[in-house]
Write a protein that holds these residues in place. Structure first.
Motif, mmCIF file in Angstrom:
data_model
loop_
_atom_site.group_PDB
_atom_site.id
_atom_site.type_symbol
_atom_site.label_atom_id
_atom_site.label_comp_id
_atom_site.label_asym_id
_atom_site.label_seq_id
_atom_site.Cartn_x
_atom_site.Cartn_y
_atom_site.Cartn_z
ATOM 1 N N ARG A 100 30.815 18.468 23.166
ATOM 2 C CA ARG A 100 30.724 19.901 22.979
ATOM 3 C C ARG A 100 32.077 20.579 23.125
ATOM 4 O O ARG A 100 32.181 21.787 23.001
ATOM 5 N N TYR A 152 23.845 27.234 40.332
ATOM 6 C CA TYR A 152 23.661 28.479 39.600
ATOM 7 C C TYR A 152 24.344 29.634 40.315
ATOM 8 O O TYR A 152 23.975 30.789 40.131
ATOM 9 N N GLY A 205 33.684 20.921 25.822
ATOM 10 C CA GLY A 205 33.735 21.638 27.093
ATOM 11 C C GLY A 205 34.860 21.119 27.959
ATOM 12 O O GLY A 205 35.712 20.348 27.490
ATOM 13 N N SER A 254 23.166 17.404 29.151
ATOM 14 C CA SER A 254 24.239 18.352 28.862
ATOM 15 C C SER A 254 25.565 17.844 29.436
ATOM 16 O O SER A 254 26.616 17.945 28.804
ATOM 17 N N ARG A 285 23.636 33.954 28.693
ATOM 18 C CA ARG A 285 24.071 33.511 27.362
ATOM 19 C C ARG A 285 24.736 32.143 27.434
ATOM 20 O O ARG A 285 25.748 31.874 26.804
ATOM 21 N N ARG A 286 24.155 31.262 28.256
ATOM 22 C CA ARG A 286 24.629 29.888 28.269
ATOM 23 C C ARG A 286 24.139 29.184 27.016
ATOM 24 O O ARG A 286 23.243 29.681 26.340
ATOM 25 N N VAL A 344 20.043 18.790 32.418
ATOM 26 C CA VAL A 344 21.406 18.998 32.928
ATOM 27 C C VAL A 344 22.229 17.731 32.722
ATOM 28 O O VAL A 344 23.384 17.784 32.287
ATOM 29 N N ASP A 403 21.411 24.361 28.379
ATOM 30 C CA ASP A 403 21.594 24.768 29.772
ATOM 31 C C ASP A 403 20.572 25.820 30.174
ATOM 32 O O ASP A 403 20.069 25.822 31.301
#
Lengths: 244, 235
Positions: B230, B87, B232, B223, B166-167, B220, B171
């Protein structure tokens, strides 16, 4: 934005006569359950009215103006300003026009006209709002609708704007009331009373210098959006790297 | 309630360890896999059904409890330093992995060992509950709490920031789950003071904290598993 189900049913019986609700839905391409739910809740969405109206070959704006609070929509139609027209041209098309003009200047030929992509483009809502009033329009719209400014921003970032807010924004900025509905994709340019090829001719009539500064603004906005999404991606990637 | 929670926590930790077992020796984030393996040991040793036979094997002098405490330290060190890095909190990471963090860890570990040797703990007792009246055992327990609280407090801010950012929702949920877990660890401290002593509450909060952190990590991984879907980055 919605209208009262009672008003919708009055309008529907007026325009569709005795056609069954099922037939209306089939023709309009909306789910029967969707309409049934809207009628039960007592509020029918403008999108439903537009879909039914299109299926019956009625002008959408005239159909909407039948309903309370939307009566001035037909009389509020005004030709879009040049800025509004340019705002509905995508970033890529703007840049292509600049390149084509550049090539034309070097070869001495007429520039090849750009085949404009259909409206709305990826950031059409933000571009339209910037075009009609660059100062404190958003605050006024948010205050008028009694909504938090960040909720309005969230809609704009997602390239969405409810029909109510689009009409409100146009009303506050003093432009044609249907123009925002084009930017959100709710209406086609023709349905909103825009002349055919208006965007293309506005683009042709724009000076090189104006085009260059407009493109600069667009690229600036684009870079902000890209940076944001890159930051988000990097943050997610960091979590996966250490905890994945 | 507490017993159900304890067995659930054990099952979850064991499942996570087995899930991650391929990466225990080499592979992605070995430290994290070890943290789960140690967490499984710690939770298992807090259950009398497992503690008593294991301690009997080690001589019935509660050496298993020392093992439990030290493996908890290992879990917190491995886990919180990774959470801090994940983080993006260099300060928290420095407070855990830097000289100060390592010093706190060393002092607490040493404190545990010294207090254990000074105390008279003959006869297996899960959680050393039979000896809590001894001042050495009180010190022993406070050393144990000190490091876990310190490490958890270091990552509370970092996880809170991520939880309210704003993840994507999954998440943020993962970060929030870990935040609740680490906050619960810190929140047990007042309930250990003589004034507000409430052991059942401490037990419930501790095992709930383990579950929250584990759920956060599982989110996690989900994700991470969905990253291609997604759209990503290809990590």
């Amino acid at each position: 934005m919605t209208v009262a189900a009672k008003n919708f049913q009055m309008w529907l019986s007026h325009v569709a006569g005795s056609t069954s609700q099922a037939a209306v839905c089939r023709a309009a391409g909306i789910k029967r359950s969707t309409l049934a739910q809207q009628l039960v809740r007592g509020r029918v969405s403008l999108a439903t009215i537009a879909a039914v109206s299109r299926s019956l070959d009625l002008p959408v704006v005239a159909s909407l103006s039948v309903f309370p609070d939307l009566e001035d929509l037909v009389s509020g139609i005004k030709a879009p300003t040049t800025a509004e027209l340019l705002s509905q041209i995508s970033d890529a098309d703007l840049l292509q026009e600049i390149l084509n003009r550049n090539v034309a200047a070097e070869t001495g030929n007429d520039p090849i006209p750009v085949e404009l992509s259909p409206i709305p483009h990826r950031s059409s809502v933000r571009a339209w709002l910037d075009a009609i009033d660059p100062t404190d329009l958003r605050q006024k719209v948010a205050r008028n609708a009694a909504m938090a400014p960040q909720n309005l921003s969230a809609q704009i970032s997602a390239n969405r704007l409810s029909a109510e807010l689009a009409i409100d924004s146009a009303r506050i900025a003093g432009v044609g009331l249907t123009n925002g509905l084009v930017a959100t994709g709710f209406l086609s340019p023709a349905e909103a009373g825009w002349a055919a090829g208006a965007c293309a001719s506005a683009l042709r009539g724009t000076a090189n210098s104006v085009l260059a500064s407009l493109a600069a603004e667009r690229l600036e906005a684009l870079s902000r959006v890209l940076r944001r999404s890159e930051d988000d991606t990097a943050a997610a990637r960091n979590v996966w790297e250490y905890l994945g | 309630m507490t017993v159900i929670l304890q067995w659930t926590a054990l099952a979850v930790c064991l499942a996570c360890t087995i899930w991650r077992s391929p990466s225990l020796f080499g592979g992605r984030n070995r430290g994290l896999s070890w943290a789960f393996a140690l967490a499984t040991v710690s939770v298992a040793l807090s259950l009398p059904a497992i503690y008593l036979p294991v301690d009997a094997l080690l001589g019935g002098i509660n050496l298993a409890n020392v093992l439990l405490r030290l493996s908890i330290f290992g879990v917190f060190f491995l886990l919180t330093s990774r959470v801090a890095a994940a983080y993006n909190s260099p300060l928290a990471r420095a407070l855990i992995r830097g000289p100060l963090g390592v010093a706190v860890l060393a002092v607490c570990s040493l404190g545990i060992c010294v207090a254990y040797f000074l105390a008279d703990v003959d006869g297996s007792s899960t959680g050393l509950v039979a000896f809590t009246s001894q001042p050495e055992i009180a010190a022993y327990m406070w050393f144990g709490v000190a490091y876990t609280t310190y490490a958890s407090a270091c990552v509370v801010v970092a996880t809170a920031k991520a939880a309210f950012s704003r993840r994507p929702a999954i998440d943020r949920t993962a970060a929030f789950s870990m935040l609740v877990g680490f906050a619960l660890v810190c929140a047990t401290v007042p309930l250990r003071l003589p004034l507000w002593k409430n052991w059942p509450a401490v037990d419930i909060m501790t095992f709930a904290a383990i579950l929250f952190v584990a759920v956060g990590l599982v989110l996690v991984w989900i994700s991470f598993g969905r990253r291609r879907v997604r759209g990503g980055p290809r990590a």
